[in-house]
Design a protein around this motif. Sequence first.
Motif, PDB file in Angstrom:
ATOM      1  N   LEU B  10     -12.008   8.476  24.764  1.00 28.40           N
ATOM      2  CA  LEU B  10     -12.512   9.105  25.985  1.00 28.40           C
ATOM      3  C   LEU B  10     -14.038   9.135  26.049  1.00 28.40           C
ATOM      4  O   LEU B  10     -14.598   9.589  27.053  1.00 28.40           O
ATOM      5  CB  LEU B  10     -11.933  10.522  26.118  1.00 28.40           C
ATOM      6  N   ALA B  11     -14.682   8.686  24.986  1.00 26.03           N
ATOM      7  CA  ALA B  11     -16.147   8.544  25.015  1.00 26.03           C
ATOM      8  C   ALA B  11     -16.556   7.147  24.573  1.00 26.03           C
ATOM      9  O   ALA B  11     -17.714   6.895  24.252  1.00 26.03           O
ATOM     10  CB  ALA B  11     -16.821   9.581  24.118  1.00 26.03           C
ATOM     11  N   SER B  12     -15.601   6.245  24.563  1.00 26.06           N
ATOM     12  CA  SER B  12     -15.867   4.857  24.165  1.00 26.06           C
ATOM     13  C   SER B  12     -16.269   4.039  25.386  1.00 26.06           C
ATOM     14  O   SER B  12     -16.173   4.527  26.516  1.00 26.06           O
ATOM     15  CB  SER B  12     -14.605   4.262  23.540  1.00 26.06           C
ATOM     16  N   PRO B  13     -16.709   2.819  25.170  1.00 25.98           N
ATOM     17  CA  PRO B  13     -16.925   1.936  26.329  1.00 25.98           C
ATOM     18  C   PRO B  13     -15.683   1.904  27.205  1.00 25.98           C
ATOM     19  O   PRO B  13     -14.552   1.970  26.711  1.00 25.98           O
ATOM     20  CB  PRO B  13     -17.194   0.574  25.685  1.00 25.98           C
ATOM     21  N   GLU B  14     -15.893   1.762  28.482  1.00 29.48           N
ATOM     22  CA  GLU B  14     -14.824   1.971  29.456  1.00 29.48           C
ATOM     23  C   GLU B  14     -13.585   1.103  29.204  1.00 29.48           C
ATOM     24  O   GLU B  14     -12.467   1.545  29.462  1.00 29.48           O
ATOM     25  CB  GLU B  14     -15.354   1.717  30.883  1.00 29.48           C
ATOM     26  N   ASN B  15     -13.775  -0.112  28.727  1.00 32.75           N
ATOM     27  CA  ASN B  15     -12.605  -0.967  28.548  1.00 32.75           C
ATOM     28  C   ASN B  15     -11.648  -0.402  27.493  1.00 32.75           C
ATOM     29  O   ASN B  15     -10.460  -0.733  27.483  1.00 32.75           O
ATOM     30  CB  ASN B  15     -13.011  -2.407  28.218  1.00 32.75           C
ATOM     31  N   GLU B  16     -12.159   0.472  26.629  1.00 32.26           N
ATOM     32  CA  GLU B  16     -11.296   1.074  25.610  1.00 32.26           C
ATOM     33  C   GLU B  16     -10.294   2.047  26.231  1.00 32.26           C
ATOM     34  O   GLU B  16      -9.282   2.376  25.601  1.00 32.26           O
ATOM     35  CB  GLU B  16     -12.151   1.819  24.583  1.00 32.26           C
ATOM     36  N   LEU B  17     -10.574   2.520  27.434  1.00 31.57           N
ATOM     37  CA  LEU B  17      -9.650   3.451  28.090  1.00 31.57           C
ATOM     38  C   LEU B  17      -8.288   2.811  28.316  1.00 31.57           C
ATOM     39  O   LEU B  17      -7.304   3.523  28.560  1.00 31.57           O
ATOM     40  CB  LEU B  17     -10.240   3.915  29.423  1.00 31.57           C
ATOM     41  N   GLU B  18      -8.232   1.483  28.246  1.00 32.69           N
ATOM     42  CA  GLU B  18      -6.932   0.820  28.442  1.00 32.69           C
ATOM     43  C   GLU B  18      -5.898   1.294  27.436  1.00 32.69           C
ATOM     44  O   GLU B  18      -4.705   1.290  27.719  1.00 32.69           O
ATOM     45  CB  GLU B  18      -7.084  -0.705  28.348  1.00 32.69           C
ATOM     46  N   ARG B  19      -6.374   1.685  26.268  1.00 29.94           N
ATOM     47  CA  ARG B  19      -5.416   2.160  25.261  1.00 29.94           C
ATOM     48  C   ARG B  19      -4.731   3.438  25.752  1.00 29.94           C
ATOM     49  O   ARG B  19      -3.551   3.668  25.480  1.00 29.94           O
ATOM     50  CB  ARG B  19      -6.146   2.400  23.939  1.00 29.94           C
ATOM     51  N   LEU B  20      -5.434   4.254  26.456  1.00 29.67           N
ATOM     52  CA  LEU B  20      -4.832   5.445  27.048  1.00 29.67           C
ATOM     53  C   LEU B  20      -3.917   5.060  28.200  1.00 29.67           C
ATOM     54  O   LEU B  20      -2.758   5.504  28.269  1.00 29.67           O
ATOM     55  CB  LEU B  20      -5.939   6.384  27.555  1.00 29.67           C
ATOM     56  N   TYR B  21      -4.433   4.235  29.095  1.00 32.51           N
ATOM     57  CA  TYR B  21      -3.650   3.879  30.273  1.00 32.51           C
ATOM     58  C   TYR B  21      -2.354   3.168  29.885  1.00 32.51           C
ATOM     59  O   TYR B  21      -1.305   3.404  30.477  1.00 32.51           O
ATOM     60  CB  TYR B  21      -4.476   2.991  31.214  1.00 32.51           C
ATOM     61  N   ARG B  22      -2.438   2.327  28.867  1.00 27.21           N
ATOM     62  CA  ARG B  22      -1.241   1.573  28.447  1.00 27.21           C
ATOM     63  C   ARG B  22      -0.156   2.538  27.978  1.00 27.21           C
ATOM     64  O   ARG B  22       1.018   2.379  28.291  1.00 27.21           O
ATOM     65  CB  ARG B  22      -1.605   0.596  27.324  1.00 27.21           C
ATOM     66  N   ALA B  23      -0.577   3.515  27.213  1.00 21.76           N
ATOM     67  CA  ALA B  23       0.398   4.476  26.696  1.00 21.76           C
ATOM     68  C   ALA B  23       0.985   5.312  27.817  1.00 21.76           C
ATOM     69  O   ALA B  23       2.183   5.601  27.843  1.00 21.76           O
ATOM     70  CB  ALA B  23      -0.272   5.377  25.661  1.00 21.76           C
ATOM     71  N   VAL B  24       0.171   5.686  28.761  1.00 25.13           N
ATOM     72  CA  VAL B  24       0.613   6.608  29.822  1.00 25.13           C
ATOM     73  C   VAL B  24       1.472   5.896  30.859  1.00 25.13           C
ATOM     74  O   VAL B  24       2.548   6.385  31.246  1.00 25.13           O
ATOM     75  CB  VAL B  24      -0.617   7.254  30.490  1.00 25.13           C
ATOM     76  N   MET B  25       0.998   4.747  31.313  1.00 24.91           N
ATOM     77  CA  MET B  25       1.671   4.095  32.435  1.00 24.91           C
ATOM     78  C   MET B  25       3.020   3.513  32.049  1.00 24.91           C
ATOM     79  O   MET B  25       3.814   3.157  32.915  1.00 24.91           O
ATOM     80  CB  MET B  25       0.780   3.010  33.048  1.00 24.91           C
ATOM     81  N   ALA B  26       3.283   3.433  30.751  1.00 23.59           N
ATOM     82  CA  ALA B  26       4.584   2.917  30.313  1.00 23.59           C
ATOM     83  C   ALA B  26       5.670   3.968  30.424  1.00 23.59           C
ATOM     84  O   ALA B  26       6.853   3.666  30.273  1.00 23.59           O
ATOM     85  CB  ALA B  26       4.474   2.431  28.868  1.00 23.59           C
ATOM     86  N   GLN B  27       5.270   5.209  30.681  1.00 18.81           N
ATOM     87  CA  GLN B  27       6.240   6.299  30.709  1.00 18.81           C
ATOM     88  C   GLN B  27       7.023   6.306  32.004  1.00 18.81           C
ATOM     89  O   GLN B  27       6.485   6.036  33.077  1.00 18.81           O
ATOM     90  CB  GLN B  27       5.515   7.644  30.524  1.00 18.81           C
ATOM     91  N   GLU B  28       8.311   6.619  31.862  1.00 17.49           N
ATOM     92  CA  GLU B  28       9.160   6.675  33.057  1.00 17.49           C
ATOM     93  C   GLU B  28      10.045   7.908  33.065  1.00 17.49           C
ATOM     94  O   GLU B  28      10.702   8.196  34.048  1.00 17.49           O
ATOM     95  CB  GLU B  28      10.068   5.431  33.104  1.00 17.49           C
ATOM     96  N   GLU B  29      10.030   8.612  31.944  1.00 22.12           N
ATOM     97  CA  GLU B  29      10.999   9.689  31.808  1.00 22.12           C
ATOM     98  C   GLU B  29      10.678  10.877  32.688  1.00 22.12           C
ATOM     99  O   GLU B  29       9.525  11.177  32.969  1.00 22.12           O
ATOM    100  CB  GLU B  29      11.022  10.174  30.356  1.00 22.12           C
TER     101      GLU B  29
END
Lengths: 180, 283
Positions: B10-29
């Motif tokens: 959350l304080a890394s270069p912006e492209n690193e935020l993909e690691r968060l988005y990948r984990a979150v957007m995969a959720q469907e439950e």
Amino acid sequence: MTSLGSGKIFITREQGEIAYAMVRGRLQELPEGELLLLDFPEKQLMDASFADELLVRLTAELNEDAFGRRGLGVRRLTQDTELNIRAVIELRRLDRKIAILAIGDETPWKIIGRLEANLLDAFELVQRHKVMTAPRLADILSVAINSASNRLKRLYDLHLLQRSYKVSEQGLEYSYFPWA
Amino acid sequence: MVTLVIPNVLASPENELERLYRAVMAQEEDGLYCLDMRYVSFIHPVGVVALIGAARFLSKISGQTVRVINVRPDVLLYLSRMDCVSNCREWLSFPQATDDWARSTYTPNLLELTFVRDHRDVVTVIERAERIFARWLQSGDVYTLLQILSELCANIYQHSGDVNGCVLIQKYDAPPGVVVRVAVGDSGYGVRTTLSRRCPDEALSPLDSLARAFEGYTARPSGRGGLGLRRVRGLAIGTGGHVWIRSESASLLFSGDARVSRNDLEQVPGTQVSVSFRGPMRN
């Protein structure tokens, strides 16, 4: 002179559209040959979108003779606002096509925008001499009369100068002078 | 209950935020979600925007507030100071902070999370930012900041269709000067949908749309517009800063003469923008 309200924040395109409509109406009400001076509060903040919608748009329309022989000027813009307007003119690729009249610091008028150096020189000379003809300008600058005439005409077409004419033995002679 | 461990991005270069988005957007439950922030040691404004966007998504699919657990005390205090804890209760539930920073209306380092819903909010943000940052920045740099804010915030309420689009600002010391980071984000239409209103017959990709937004294309029916992001880029780059914009599955980063584009990102609704600019410290 028209004041644009009591606040000092001039931002967003939608507010610029509102200001544009108001100022456009005022401009149309002016008698021909007169200039509408927009008086801004000191230390104003103006963003690019507002500047584009109000000042750049109106100036471009002025140059298309949408308002006949009327003029538009601004007063008390900060240096930052002037820089912003220059940036907008550049982004719009209107360099050398439009310029905005502003009350000057040391001269009655100055120009916001990028014009060719020879036009700026001619503009300064007209301000200094109060009245200018093509032969006189040609003499001062040591250029051909044609060239001097073109420069003055160009400034006139950009609504940065006014002119009057008389018919002489030499034909139609224009005299150019600053907006009052 | 599904627990997602947030990586320290959350304080890394912006492209690193993909690691968060990948984990979150995969959720469907459909169920209770927890965000475990044990590894998060620092957050930039764009990280807060990402966190909020993630929470809004998870909250939407689950119908419940997302719990935040294992937050480091200093991180929790920062989020509290950013008004994220109080303003995001609809989506995020934080543990109670044990201390509270002294609050001052004119805190010198940051502008708290502020939702931008109309022109008045933009004016409020600008007036507040001017009061805060005039202490630190020279007048020309204050003007730069306010112009950037104005353009980015206007885009939120004029184009996103999201009433919960927000802005945050943080100043950092970077001797001999300062770095100011501005982040705005929404979970609205995205740039492509906004621009496609004017070009309905063109099949724009998310990356094409971002590129066009910086080339002067406008969504406005009048055809006038398209200057805001370009002006922001000019202002930020001119100081040695950068501009990063992400919308749907694409991003663009401008830094110096470099331009980095990505079109392989996780599909995330809305638009997120991060701008940094540099300036000397006010004398």
